[in-house]
Design a protein around this motif. Structure first.
Motif, mmCIF file in Angstrom:
data_model
loop_
_atom_site.group_PDB
_atom_site.id
_atom_site.type_symbol
_atom_site.label_atom_id
_atom_site.label_comp_id
_atom_site.label_asym_id
_atom_site.label_seq_id
_atom_site.Cartn_x
_atom_site.Cartn_y
_atom_site.Cartn_z
ATOM 1 N N ASN A 298 0.826 -1.206 0.000
ATOM 2 C CA ASN A 298 0.000 0.000 0.000
ATOM 3 C C ASN A 298 0.859 1.255 0.000
ATOM 4 O OD1 ASN A 298 -2.403 1.582 0.265
ATOM 5 N ND2 ASN A 298 -1.893 1.852 2.423
ATOM 6 N N MET A 299 0.846 1.979 -1.100
ATOM 7 C CA MET A 299 1.737 3.135 -1.212
ATOM 8 C C MET A 299 0.986 4.309 -1.818
ATOM 9 S SD MET A 299 5.219 1.979 -1.059
ATOM 10 C CE MET A 299 5.702 0.446 -0.330
ATOM 11 N N ASP A 300 0.195 4.987 -1.013
ATOM 12 C CA ASP A 300 -0.571 6.122 -1.534
ATOM 13 C C ASP A 300 0.342 7.295 -1.888
ATOM 14 O OD1 ASP A 300 -2.606 4.479 -0.881
ATOM 15 O OD2 ASP A 300 -3.460 5.715 0.695
ATOM 16 N N GLY A 301 1.326 7.524 -1.022
ATOM 17 C CA GLY A 301 2.246 8.635 -1.278
ATOM 18 C C GLY A 301 3.036 8.403 -2.552
ATOM 19 N N THR A 302 3.453 7.162 -2.757
ATOM 20 C CA THR A 302 4.209 6.824 -3.964
ATOM 21 C C THR A 302 3.350 7.045 -5.208
ATOM 22 O OG1 THR A 302 5.464 5.231 -2.677
ATOM 23 C CG2 THR A 302 5.516 4.954 -5.063
ATOM 24 N N ALA A 303 2.061 6.700 -5.104
ATOM 25 C CA ALA A 303 1.160 6.884 -6.240
ATOM 26 C C ALA A 303 1.000 8.374 -6.559
ATOM 27 C CB ALA A 303 -0.187 6.243 -5.940
ATOM 28 N N ILE A 304 0.872 9.200 -5.511
ATOM 29 C CA ILE A 304 0.741 10.653 -5.724
ATOM 30 C C ILE A 304 1.985 11.184 -6.440
ATOM 31 C CG2 ILE A 304 0.775 12.897 -4.541
ATOM 32 C CD1 ILE A 304 -0.955 11.636 -2.344
ATOM 33 N N TYR A 305 3.132 10.763 -5.928
ATOM 34 C CA TYR A 305 4.408 11.201 -6.515
ATOM 35 C C TYR A 305 4.478 10.827 -7.996
ATOM 36 C CZ TYR A 305 9.187 9.792 -7.831
ATOM 37 O OH TYR A 305 10.342 9.556 -8.515
ATOM 38 N N GLN A 306 4.031 9.600 -8.308
ATOM 39 C CA GLN A 306 4.107 9.171 -9.704
ATOM 40 C C GLN A 306 3.196 10.003 -10.598
ATOM 41 O OE1 GLN A 306 3.463 5.011 -8.967
ATOM 42 N NE2 GLN A 306 5.661 4.586 -8.926
ATOM 43 N N GLY A 307 2.020 10.350 -10.079
ATOM 44 C CA GLY A 307 1.096 11.185 -10.848
ATOM 45 C C GLY A 307 1.683 12.569 -11.107
ATOM 46 N N VAL A 308 2.193 13.192 -10.043
ATOM 47 C CA VAL A 308 2.736 14.548 -10.178
ATOM 48 C C VAL A 308 3.933 14.537 -11.142
ATOM 49 C CG1 VAL A 308 3.905 16.420 -8.937
ATOM 50 C CG2 VAL A 308 1.927 15.299 -7.907
ATOM 51 N N CYS A 309 4.824 13.556 -10.955
ATOM 52 C CA CYS A 309 6.018 13.521 -11.803
ATOM 53 C C CYS A 309 5.678 13.218 -13.260
ATOM 54 C CB CYS A 309 7.028 12.503 -11.274
ATOM 55 S SG CYS A 309 7.805 13.106 -9.793
ATOM 56 N N ALA A 310 4.670 12.374 -13.485
ATOM 57 C CA ALA A 310 4.302 12.067 -14.867
ATOM 58 C C ALA A 310 3.859 13.341 -15.580
ATOM 59 C CB ALA A 310 3.200 11.014 -14.905
ATOM 60 N N VAL A 311 3.023 14.149 -14.908
ATOM 61 C CA VAL A 311 2.546 15.388 -15.536
ATOM 62 C C VAL A 311 3.708 16.366 -15.742
ATOM 63 C CG1 VAL A 311 1.041 17.394 -15.245
ATOM 64 C CG2 VAL A 311 0.230 15.129 -14.581
ATOM 65 N N PHE A 312 4.572 16.455 -14.728
ATOM 66 C CA PHE A 312 5.710 17.368 -14.825
ATOM 67 C C PHE A 312 6.641 16.961 -15.983
ATOM 68 C CE2 PHE A 312 10.213 17.942 -13.400
ATOM 69 C CZ PHE A 312 10.307 19.278 -13.756
ATOM 70 N N ILE A 313 6.977 15.675 -16.032
ATOM 71 C CA ILE A 313 7.890 15.212 -17.082
ATOM 72 C C ILE A 313 7.268 15.427 -18.460
ATOM 73 C CG2 ILE A 313 8.996 13.126 -18.040
ATOM 74 C CD1 ILE A 313 9.419 12.235 -15.069
ATOM 75 N N ALA A 314 5.955 15.123 -18.560
ATOM 76 C CA ALA A 314 5.270 15.332 -19.839
ATOM 77 C C ALA A 314 5.367 16.806 -20.237
ATOM 78 C CB ALA A 314 3.812 14.899 -19.718
ATOM 79 N N SER A 315 5.156 17.708 -19.271
ATOM 80 C CA SER A 315 5.143 19.118 -19.667
ATOM 81 C C SER A 315 6.542 19.601 -20.053
ATOM 82 C CB SER A 315 4.468 19.993 -18.610
ATOM 83 O OG SER A 315 5.341 20.236 -17.554
ATOM 84 N N CYS A 316 7.573 19.001 -19.447
ATOM 85 C CA CYS A 316 8.934 19.363 -19.872
ATOM 86 C C CYS A 316 9.201 18.944 -21.316
ATOM 87 C CB CYS A 316 9.975 18.706 -18.974
ATOM 88 S SG CYS A 316 10.091 19.482 -17.379
ATOM 89 N N PHE A 317 8.584 17.834 -21.711
ATOM 90 C CA PHE A 317 8.769 17.370 -23.087
ATOM 91 C C PHE A 317 7.740 18.005 -24.031
ATOM 92 C CE2 PHE A 317 11.185 14.040 -20.972
ATOM 93 C CZ PHE A 317 12.235 13.818 -21.851
ATOM 94 N N GLY A 318 6.962 18.943 -23.497
ATOM 95 C CA GLY A 318 5.959 19.612 -24.320
ATOM 96 C C GLY A 318 4.793 18.712 -24.691
ATOM 97 N N ILE A 319 4.527 17.691 -23.869
ATOM 98 C CA ILE A 319 3.430 16.777 -24.170
ATOM 99 C C ILE A 319 2.275 17.075 -23.217
ATOM 100 C CG2 ILE A 319 2.709 14.329 -24.199
ATOM 101 C CD1 ILE A 319 5.770 13.676 -24.479
ATOM 102 N N SER A 320 1.051 17.081 -23.760
ATOM 103 C CA SER A 320 -0.099 17.271 -22.885
ATOM 104 C C SER A 320 -0.820 15.930 -22.759
ATOM 105 C CB SER A 320 -1.004 18.330 -23.491
ATOM 106 O OG SER A 320 -1.752 18.924 -22.487
#
Ligand code: ASP
Length: 404
Positions: A298-320
């Motif tokens: 059970n890793m809720d914090g890890t899941a949150i981190y993955q969501g935030v980082c996925a959006v951040f990384i996508a936006s750095c690559f100019g992907i929406s």
């Protein structure tokens, strides 16, 4: 003679944490001193935790199973636990994605050329599923494969309940071994003020200025999501599920929260977490089954981190990211968080699986890798608080069932 009052471990950890941060800031311009001479002691502390984690989870789940004396009861508690864990994790990642999308405009757009990150191996769902089941008795222990250890301890625990001539002596043996490893973990945990100091100091010395620079906003969004999730989901669930006041819950959890924050290891926090939930009224048998399970799956914090980082990384690559892609992230991040071991840094490795599932470049992990420890401290805190809330609720439900 003046009576000396013994300082609690939590207070010592807190003092070590503050001292570690102060010394780390003083060493910012000499970070190599912190990494060469202080960090190794932190590593020794973490190694000891990793050493004891495998037998501890193995025997504590087995002892939890046999103390319930009834496979049906284990099944019913197991199902409630897993449903709670899955729902809260899916909710966590949704909060993470939502906030990251709201604040996307504030994220820095970092340079993405020349990034290198080597993902360990491509991971996919079916491989993960097959990988849960051990093919060799010793390998799960040698490789510290926590999911396989859980499977092995469940099978042996059930077998102990099912063998014709159930003998108390076998049950006592398992309980004794469980006590022995819990004691070992407690001995290691007693060193945590030193461990915490040596772990946090180099993080601050190395990352101090860099963090304040580019990634502060992303970290801030992750921390807002961590706090929102903990305050909303766990407060509501302990209040509704167990009639426990959220303030009492968080107050009672403070020693475990502080330890998790500084050690960044859910499994390392197990002994303290067990103590906290028992003080909050959870049943010992249930806690010794639900908590070690949660520390691994059970890793809720890890899941949150993955969501935030996925959006951040996508936006750095100019992907929406599109809506279906977000749904895919909810699913894979939930699975990835199950497969993550409760030790420092494990969540970042699993981020590769989440990014790959929606076709985002895995090299993007390099953007957040430098400050992973800071993400990790917060996500681990959320992870263990979630495990504790589940234990308290399941205990309350079982108690109500018995009263009937
Ligand atoms: N460090 C986390 C934990 O022990 C796992 C992770 O890296 O996300 O709970």
């Amino acid at each position: 003679m003046e009576k000396k009052k013994k300082m609690s471990l939590a207070t010592k950890i807190f003092i070590a944490l503050v001292l570690g941060i102060i010394v780390g800031m003083l060493l910012i311009s000499h970070a190599s001193i912190a990494t060469t001479y202080i960090k190794p002691f932190g590593t020794i502390f973490l190694n000891l935790i990793k050493w004891v984690v495998t037998p501890l989870v193995f025997f504590s789940i087995m002892s939890g199973v046999i103390s319930m004396r009834d496979i049906r009861k284990v099944g019913s508690i197991g199902i409630k636990t897993i449903v709670y864990y899955l729902c809260t994790t899916a909710f966590a990642i949704t909060i993470g994605l939502f906030l990251a999308n709201v604040f996307k405009g504030f994220f820095p757009v970092l340079q993405t050329t020349d990034l290198v990150y080597e993902a360990s191996e491509p991971v996919n769902f079916m491989d993960t599923l097959v990988g849960i089941f051990p093919s060799n008795f010793f390998k799960p222990f040698v490789e510290a494969n926590m999911l396989q250890i859980i499977v092995a301890s469940l099978i042996i625990g059930f077998a102990l309940l099912l063998v014709e001539q159930q003998r108390e002596i076998e049950f006592t043996m398992v309980d004794t071994l469980n006590d022995v490893f819990m004691k070992s973990m407690e001995m290691i945990v007693a060193l945590s003020p030193i461990g915490v100091f040596c772990l946090i100091c180099p993080v601050v010395a190395e990352n101090g200025p860099a963090v304040l620079g580019s990634l502060a906003k992303v970290l801030l969004v992750a921390y807002i999501a961590y706090i929102l999730h903990a305050v909303i989901v766990y407060s509501l669930s302990v209040k509704i599920g167990a009639g426990l006041s959220p303030i009492a819950f968080f107050k009672g959890m403070m020693p475990a929260i502080m330890f998790a924050f500084s050690s960044a290891s859910s499994v390392g926090t197990l002994p303290i977490n067990l103590e906290c939930v028992e003080n909050l009224g959870a049943d010992k048998d249930i806690a010794s089954f639900v908590l070690p399970l949660g520390a691994t799956i059970n890793m809720d914090g890890t899941a949150i981190y993955q969501g935030v980082c996925a959006v951040f990384i996508a936006s750095c690559f100019g992907i929406s990211l599109t809506f279906p892609q977000m749904l895919t992230i909810v699913l894979t991040a939930t699975l990835a968080s199950i497969g993550t071991a409760g030790v420092p840094g494990a969540g970042m490795v699993m981020l590769a699986m989440v990014l790959a599932s929606v076709g985002l470049p895995v090299e993007g992990i390099a953007l957040v890798a430098g400050v992973d420890r800071i993400f990790d401290m917060g996500r681990t805190t959320v992870n263990i608080t979630g495990d504790a809330s589940c234990t308290i609720i399941v205990s309350a439900i079982e108690r109500r069932k018995q009263a009937k």
